[in-house]
Design a protein around this motif. Structure first.
Motif, PDB file in Angstrom:
ATOM      1  N   GLN A  42      12.724  62.010  69.783  1.00 25.22           N
ATOM      2  CA  GLN A  42      13.228  63.240  70.379  1.00 25.22           C
ATOM      3  C   GLN A  42      14.724  63.134  70.659  1.00 25.22           C
ATOM      4  N   GLN A  43      15.185  61.936  70.866  1.00 25.61           N
ATOM      5  CA  GLN A  43      16.594  61.713  71.194  1.00 25.61           C
ATOM      6  C   GLN A  43      17.300  61.109  69.982  1.00 25.61           C
ATOM      7  N   HIS A  44      18.358  61.784  69.506  1.00 28.70           N
ATOM      8  CA  HIS A  44      19.117  61.291  68.358  1.00 28.70           C
ATOM      9  C   HIS A  44      20.235  60.396  68.878  1.00 28.70           C
ATOM     10  N   THR A  45      20.186  59.124  68.530  1.00 30.59           N
ATOM     11  CA  THR A  45      21.147  58.154  69.056  1.00 30.59           C
ATOM     12  C   THR A  45      22.545  58.407  68.510  1.00 30.59           C
ATOM     13  N   LYS A  46      23.524  58.362  69.409  1.00 31.73           N
ATOM     14  CA  LYS A  46      24.926  58.452  69.011  1.00 31.73           C
ATOM     15  C   LYS A  46      25.480  57.032  68.895  1.00 31.73           C
ATOM     16  N   PHE A  47      25.904  56.661  67.691  1.00 35.55           N
ATOM     17  CA  PHE A  47      26.491  55.343  67.450  1.00 35.55           C
ATOM     18  C   PHE A  47      28.006  55.466  67.452  1.00 35.55           C
ATOM     19  N   ILE A  48      28.640  54.677  68.311  1.00 31.65           N
ATOM     20  CA  ILE A  48      30.085  54.797  68.563  1.00 31.65           C
ATOM     21  C   ILE A  48      30.709  53.409  68.426  1.00 31.65           C
ATOM     22  N   ILE A  49      31.869  53.357  67.785  1.00 32.57           N
ATOM     23  CA  ILE A  49      32.555  52.085  67.553  1.00 32.57           C
ATOM     24  C   ILE A  49      33.911  52.116  68.250  1.00 32.57           C
ATOM     25  N   THR A  50      34.251  51.026  68.938  1.00 31.12           N
ATOM     26  CA  THR A  50      35.596  50.873  69.498  1.00 31.12           C
ATOM     27  C   THR A  50      36.261  49.691  68.813  1.00 31.12           C
ATOM     28  N   ARG A  51      37.522  49.882  68.473  1.00 28.76           N
ATOM     29  CA  ARG A  51      38.258  48.863  67.717  1.00 28.76           C
ATOM     30  C   ARG A  51      39.600  48.624  68.404  1.00 28.76           C
ATOM     31  N   PHE A  52      39.857  47.378  68.805  1.00 32.61           N
ATOM     32  CA  PHE A  52      41.124  47.096  69.478  1.00 32.61           C
ATOM     33  C   PHE A  52      41.579  45.673  69.185  1.00 32.61           C
ATOM     34  N   GLY A  53      42.760  45.332  69.709  1.00 36.45           N
ATOM     35  CA  GLY A  53      43.396  44.052  69.412  1.00 36.45           C
ATOM     36  C   GLY A  53      43.031  42.969  70.403  1.00 36.45           C
ATOM     37  N   ASN A  54      43.905  41.990  70.519  1.00 35.69           N
ATOM     38  CA  ASN A  54      43.646  40.838  71.383  1.00 35.69           C
ATOM     39  C   ASN A  54      43.635  41.235  72.852  1.00 35.69           C
TER      40      ASN A  54
END
Length: 502
Positions: free
Chosen positions: A309-321
């Motif tokens: 019933q719930q559509h998962t939201k896939f989220i990516i975070t990309r950062f440095g050191n």
């Protein structure tokens, strides 16, 4: 603001057991205050005061924490270091107890205070509203990023918070720290386990039923993963796949994956493993079927196993050191300086982007809140920092002279290391968000069927510890992956057709 300056003057000139100061000048960035006086003490701009440093016979310069912009702070510190004038940081007047400063709270300037860009300010209100009364799972909770996410999440009063890591001591420490800040709570569940263990993950998803997952568990050290590619894949790819599949199967609302700038145009196994995980997580976003692959690589479709019933939201975070994270360059430099040197830098021209742990975790939480699913969030990290300059400044801040008291040695690039990192590859576009410092990388999507088949082949090779065929298969999936300073460079000379279409 004038009242604050009077309090500072009074506090600094009062006698304590070890200190007695006389305030001779104030420095301000606010043009409206420059040239005025506070109790007979003149307010200068930095340009006016820097030519008077010697004539004023300064013994120390004090910076009020949070009341000076980063560019002015760096300029003041650079000039003071050149004249061998100590620089210290005073807590803001609002933090003083009953209008009195505790001299134990006056600290030396840290290199973290001199990050070459203004700190990113993120809105916390809607993040708190999002986390409030949610069931949250954090993987890698004993690490630098995971433990800071945990501290920020628990302050937003979740229904439950599951801290998962295989590091027993690290989990004990973050649990102890949370208890110190917020007291003991039945909402906090500390779970020792491996993200590669499907039974452990099944137990967590069925018992604790997380609604939000922050996936920060990863092997991150480039040279170590270059020597252990199978382990990099099993942890960073296989573990992520298990988590993401279960998140979708159990109807998790949001799955936030912590990635790295080393995933872009990777030159090492670690970065390539994180890019593979990005590709899989993105491909899973809009997919509602599962591909089952047998040992020979043949596959069949199972209809709608992920349908919920719930559509998962896939989220990516990309950062440095991240400044001060476990095993990062700054703690290593501090340790080398304490020992009297030398401070080892891999290359004179190597540069890196940096941010604080607090900023990194605020970004992860912000992305988890604003993401609609499938995005790769990046943000304006300002100008990169030359590592040799970082080493020089840290030596000076410690009261030593580089090249005289403490040497800097250039030891050569490590396996898989490159001179600079990127946050975008040449094919990615940038889309702005409501926050001017946060952007979305419009990354290329790949067909889930092909992604799943390719990644399962790679995982199979990793389970067999077939390192060379494994890396060769990684390069088929990620054609921009070109090894540097690595035993796998020879594989780049082999012409191959990418297995994923753009």
């Amino acid at each position: 603001r004038r009242r604050g300056r009077r309090l500072i003057r009074k506090a600094m000139e009062q006698s304590s057991q070890h200190h007695l100061y006389k305030v001779v000048a104030f420095v301000e960035g606010n043009k409206d205050l420059i040239g005025k006086n506070i109790d007979g003490i003149k307010i200068y701009s930095f340009e006016q005061i820097k030519s008077r440093f010697k004539s004023l016979h300064l013994d120390c310069v004090f910076l009020v924490d949070g009341e000076i912009d980063i560019e002015l702070k760096n300029s003041i510190v650079e000039n003071c270091l050149g004249l061998q004038i100590p620089v210290k940081v005073i807590p803001p007047v609002s933090n003083w107890l009953h209008g009195h400063i505790n001299f134990k709270e006056i600290k030396d300037v840290n290199i973290e205070d001199l990050l070459n860009r203004p700190a990113i300010q993120l809105t916390t209100k809607h993040v708190q509203q999002f986390i409030h009364q949610k069931r949250v799972l954090i993987t890698g909770a004993a690490g630098s990023i995971g433990s800071e996410i945990a501290k920020q999440v628990v302050s937003s009063d979740p229904v439950s918070l599951v801290l998962l890591d295989q590091n027993e001591t690290g989990l004990y420490e973050i649990n102890y720290e949370i208890e110190k800040l917020y007291g003991k709570s039945e909402k906090i569940h500390v779970c020792i386990g491996d993200i590669r263990d499907k039974n452990t993950l099944l137990y967590i998803f069925t018992v604790y039923k997380p609604q939000v997952v922050f996936h920060a568990a990863a092997y991150k050290h480039v040279p170590m993963m270059e020597c252990n590619p199978s382990e990099a894949i099993l942890n960073n790819v296989f573990g992520t796949k298990l988590l993401a599949d279960l998140a979708k199967r159990y109807g998790v609302e949001r799955f936030v994956f912590v990635s790295t700038d080393k995933a872009i145009n990777p030159t090492n196994v670690m970065g390539a493993s994180k890019r593979l995980a990005e590709i899989y997580v993105q491909g899973l976003q809009d997919y509602k079927r599962e591909i089952v692959v047998d040992m020979e690589g043949n596959f069949r479709v199972i209809s709608e196993p992920f349908e919920t019933q719930q559509h998962t939201k896939f989220i990516i975070t990309r950062f440095g050191n991240v400044l001060g994270s476990n095993g990062s360059v700054i703690p290593r430099f501090k340790e080398q300086i304490t020992r009297g040197g030398p401070v080892t830098v891999t290359h004179p021209d190597i540069i890196r982007y940096f941010m604080t742990i607090q900023e990194a975790c605020s970004l992860v939480l912000e992305a988890g809140t604003m993401g609609k699913g499938g995005e790769v969030f990046i943000f304006d990290m300002g100008m990169p920092v030359r590592i040799a300059d970082l080493a020089t400044k840290m030596i000076k801040l410690s009261g030593f002279t580089p090249g005289k008291d403490i040497q800097i040695e250039f030891v050569g690039l490590r396996p898989g290391e490159k001179l600079y990192e990127e946050l975008l590859n040449n094919k990615e576009e940038v889309i702005p968000t409501h926050h001017k410092k946060i952007m979305i990388a419009k990354a290329t999507y790949h067909e889930y069927e092909l992604v799943n088949i390719s990644i399962k082949k790679i995982i199979k090779l990793a389970m067999e510890h077939s390192d060379v065929p494994l890396v060769q298969q990684m390069k088929l999936v990620i054609p921009e992956y070109k090894s540097q300073n690595s035993q796998f460079e020879a594989l780049d000379s082999l012409y191959v057709n990418p297995v994923l279409s753009n």
